[in-house]
Design an enzyme around this catalytic site. Structure first.
Site, PDB file in Angstrom:
ATOM      1  N   ASP B 376       8.192 -34.010  71.667  1.00 52.75           N
ATOM      2  CA  ASP B 376       8.692 -34.043  70.300  1.00 52.75           C
ATOM      3  C   ASP B 376       7.948 -32.945  69.530  1.00 52.75           C
ATOM      4  OD1 ASP B 376      10.174 -35.275  68.164  1.00 52.75           O
ATOM      5  OD2 ASP B 376       8.215 -35.857  67.380  1.00 52.75           O
ATOM      6  N   ASP B 570       5.265 -39.340  68.743  1.00 49.87           N
ATOM      7  CA  ASP B 570       4.519 -40.204  67.848  1.00 49.87           C
ATOM      8  C   ASP B 570       4.673 -41.654  68.325  1.00 49.87           C
ATOM      9  OD1 ASP B 570       4.540 -42.100  65.580  1.00 49.87           O
ATOM     10  OD2 ASP B 570       3.936 -40.325  64.464  1.00 49.87           O
ATOM     11  N   ASP B 574       8.532 -42.662  67.438  1.00 50.66           N
ATOM     12  CA  ASP B 574       9.295 -42.382  68.656  1.00 50.66           C
ATOM     13  C   ASP B 574       9.277 -43.546  69.642  1.00 50.66           C
ATOM     14  OD1 ASP B 574      10.094 -39.771  68.002  1.00 50.66           O
ATOM     15  OD2 ASP B 574       8.128 -38.999  68.514  1.00 50.66           O
TER      16      ASP B 574
END
Lengths: 100, 685
Positions: B376, B570, B574
């Site tokens: 990410d 995260d 996430d």
């Protein structure tokens, strides 16, 4: 998902079993020391033992699974096969990832 | 049900149960001896040392008098010495056997006590009733040497295991014992276990923070390396959170305890690290199946060999018994039992000291198989905390533009708003009216005039004339976001905001590429921003404009192509993607590790640690495989040798030395496993 073999289903009908409980039991490891841990095994009973269960499915019979084991089965998307061992005279489970 | 940390038995958490409180956590025990071993491991160690010294002191004269029988009564002296070794030094094997019988299982102690008792009993009968058997040979030397060597091996193993647990022990030992609690303006030293949430504590320079707290007075530099692995000190001021166990380096500060006992970060880390090293790893299944039936199989093999060599091989009772003894002694289920845990404990400790927490043992095995990694962008590769770049002004000065933007953003929770407020130094007046447009910006009324801070869509919808697209293009080309500032009817400025690339991100990508990982970047940002970050980091594949739920689809598609996918993101935002991936790696904030989803947590937020996760996992799995191979091959090769495989070549006389060799092999088989696992400490990450 939990499926039953034909043999297991026959036994369930014959013995009029209403629910099964999938448990984890622990047997001692081969040595007496703290690195050598107890070995977990799956055991299926037809009555509950003192633990926390999750009702996993209701068809063809109610299947309760030890809540810790349940999380692992869901996590791995395991397809569990319940069969009946004539030699041992008890139900056995196959297909559970060994991480419990 | 709680697990006894010593023997692994399950114990009910009753009020009257045998328990011990350590670092705020309550441990339950099946027996007082387990509790004592837990609380005073050094006592057990001292007893073992004493028994070894006595054992060697008595074994040497036993060997001497066995081979040089000076007087007729020498054999009685040998009997007395051997009996002391058998039942004093060897008492731990009998105790272990009794435990095994109680639990209806067999263990290593069963084999050792059975093997040595056969040799001792046979020799005792020959000593006192020489006419019962045809032989006059006694084998007290065999029983004493076996016990002494196995005890020595156990001692070596203890030393190795201490080193294996070093990292975890270090974590346990970093919490201070006492806290200076301020009660009614007086400082009182209170044991850390008694500190309560809300207590105000004074921490002086050079002292450790006793528990997770918030600074309420003072400023200091904190060394968090013991928790996060990060060696650079971090500046902490009023309102900042400090982790219990970290070191206050420079200033004297007052703190307020926010988490105590089991809830502290350190306690949770210790708990997770210890749990991870005790859980089962799929690769261990075969070893577990074999070791649970190993002891009865070895006893059957020993008895069958005895019967074979006595009745069919006709090598005589003495040698046949020595075949039985050799098999019982050489068989080593322990090496199999500790092959995986020994490697896991070293590895999870090594990981923890680098700021990496494997939440369970299985995640190490999963990490070793990963071939595709999805990163990410925000918070993993970029700082995730936007910073202001250049400010373009039209007819007003930069400070005025910043002031307008700060007034508009004063109520905003958006990270861009926070970046503007951080940058503006001055008095901010509150606007009369505030309106927030998600994804677009904010509009406020200030002294009767409107201020708009947002993107071009918001400006357009407010019908403000705008023709400065080249500025926006310039900012976006550099990977930034353009925030337009309108005052009344005109655009008065454009603020650029950048999410800068994290230190170590480039290195992380390079290391992952060296490991032949297929790397993808995902982001909710537009394609231009995504492309710029990807180019800077040399990432060839990326997905832009991705909504959180679309991350799951990307992972699923890759999994359908039989890729083993790790998702790094995260730990809170996430969570679904981390759970969906084969391995979820959460970039944690360092304080809330238990809440974070993910199989692995990188608590120091350092992207360089991503590659370390895979390196360490691969090395650990390779060590586990080596250990298991050693344990299996050891037993597969040596049990048949002990069972008489060499008799056709060297005759039964080989059994004059074979039981000793068996004891040496057995004594060091487990030590080999542990010392091989210890090599993980030296792996370059």
């Amino acid at each position: 998902m939990i499926i039953f073999t034909q043999k297991a289903l026959k036994i369930i009908l014959k013995k009029k079993i209403e629910s099964i409980y999938i448990n984890i039991i622990y047997v001692m490891g081969p040595c007496n020391e703290n690195l050598c841990k107890m070995i977990p095994k799956i055991e299926i009973t037809t009555s509950p033992v003192k633990t926390e269960y999750v009702l996993y499915q209701k068809d063809p019979i109610k299947v309760f699974i030890n809540s810790y084991l349940y999380k692992k089965i869901i996590k791995h998307g395991d397809r569990v096969l319940i069969k009946y061992s004539v030699v041992r005279g008890k139900f056995m489970a196959e297909g559970i990832t060994y991480s419990f | 049900m709680a697990k006894d940390p010593i023997c692994g038995m399950y114990v009910e958490e009753r009020e009257d149960a045998i328990k011990s409180i350590r670092f705020g956590k309550t441990y339950y025990f099946c027996s007082e001896s387990c509790k004592e071993q837990f609380e005073k491991p050094e006592k057990e160690f001292k007893t073992l040392k004493k028994k070894i010294i006595i054992s060697w002191t008595l074994t040497i004269p036993v060997l001497f008098f066995t081979y040089f029988p000076i007087y007729l009564f020498t054999k009685y002296i040998v009997f007395i010495l051997a009996t002391v070794v058998q039942f004093y030094s060897g008492s731990r094997f009998y105790r272990g056997t009794l435990d095994a019988i109680k639990n209806k299982i067999g263990n290593m102690d069963t084999l050792i006590s059975l093997g040595t008792t056969v040799a001792w009993l046979f020799s005792t009968i020959v000593t006192f009733f020489p006419n019962i058997f045809l032989t006059k040979s006694i084998y007290f030397d065999t029983s004493t040497v076996i016990i002494t060597l196995v005890l020595t091996g156990t001692y070596m193993e203890h030393l190795m295991k201490r080193r294996a647990r070093d990292a975890v022990e270090k974590l346990i030992s970093i919490q201070p014992d006492v806290a200076h609690v301020i009660i009614e303006n007086r400082i009182q030293d209170v044991p850390v276990e008694k500190v309560k949430e809300g207590d105000i504590i004074l921490v002086k320079p050079g002292e450790k923070f006793p528990t997770d707290s918030i600074i309420i007075e003072g400023i200091t530099e904190v060394d968090e390396s013991m928790i996060t692995g990060e060696s650079r000190p971090v500046i902490k001021k009023v309102g900042d959170e400090v982790i219990g166990g970290t070191l206050n380096r420079t200033g004297s500060v007052k703190i307020k305890a926010i988490r105590v006992g089991e809830d502290t970060t350190l306690s949770k880390i210790i708990n997770i690290v210890e749990m991870a090293s005790t859980e089962r790893v799929p690769i261990q299944r075969l070893a577990d199946v074999i070791s649970s039936i190993f002891v009865p199989i070895v006893i059957i093999a020993g008895l069958s060999s005895f019967i074979f060599w006595y009745f069919i091989g006709k090598i005589g009772l003495t040698f046949s018994l020595l075949v039985l003894v050799s098999i019982l002694i050489i068989a080593c289920p322990c090496a199999m039992g500790i092959a995986t845990p020994a490697a896991l404990i070293v590895s999870s400790g090594r990981a923890a000291s680098n700021g990496i927490i494997f939440k369970n043992g299985e995640s190490i095995e999963k990490a070793s198989k990963i071939d595709t990694i999805i990163l990410d962008k925000t918070g993993t590769l970029t700082k995730g905390e936007p910073e202001l770049g250049e400010i373009f002004t039209f007819n007003y000065d930069e400070q005025f533009i910043l002031k307008l933007a700060a007034i508009a953003e004063i109520h905003s929770e958006h990270p861009f708003g926070k970046a503007i407020l951080n940058k503006f130094k001055g008095v901010i007046e509150f606007p009369e009216k505030f309106e927030y447009f998600p994804g677009l910006g904010v509009k406020v009324i200030y002294r009767g005039k409107r201020i708009i801070v947002g993107n071009k869509e918001l400006i357009k919808s407010e019908k403000i004339p705008f023709d400065k697209y080249d500025y926006i293009e310039k900012i976006e080309k550099n990977g930034g976001t353009a925030l337009l500032v309108a005052y009344d009817q005109d655009i008065v400025g454009i603020i650029s905001i950048y999410d800068n690339i994290k230190e170590g991100a480039e290195e992380a990508i390079r290391d992952l590429k060296l490991m032949n990982m297929d790397i993808y970047m995902v982001t909710g940002d537009n394609e231009l921003v995504a492309r710029i970050v990807a180019n800077k980091l040399n990432i060839e594949k990326f997905y832009s404009n991705v909504k959180p739920e679309e991350k799951l689809k990307i992972i699923e598609d890759l999994q359908k192509k039989n890729r083993k996918v790790a998702m790094v993101g995260d730990g809170i935002n996430d969570s679904p993607a981390l759970a969906k991936a084969d391995l979820g790696i959460a970039m944690g904030g360092g304080t809330d590790i238990a809440k974070e989803t993910g199989d692995v947590i990188i608590i120091n937020n350092d992207p360089k640690n991503i590659a370390k996760v895979f390196k360490l996992a691969k090395k650990t799995m390779s060590k586990i495989k080596q250990n298991l191979a050693w344990a299996f091959l050891y037993n597969i090769i040596l049990i048949p040798i002990a069972g008489g495989l060499l008799i056709p070549f060297y005759g039964p006389e080989i059994y004059n030395i074979l039981p000793f060799l068996a004891a040496i092999a057995m004594a060091f088989s487990s030590t080999t496993v542990v010392s091989n696992s210890l090599l993980l400490k030296r792996v370059r990450l």
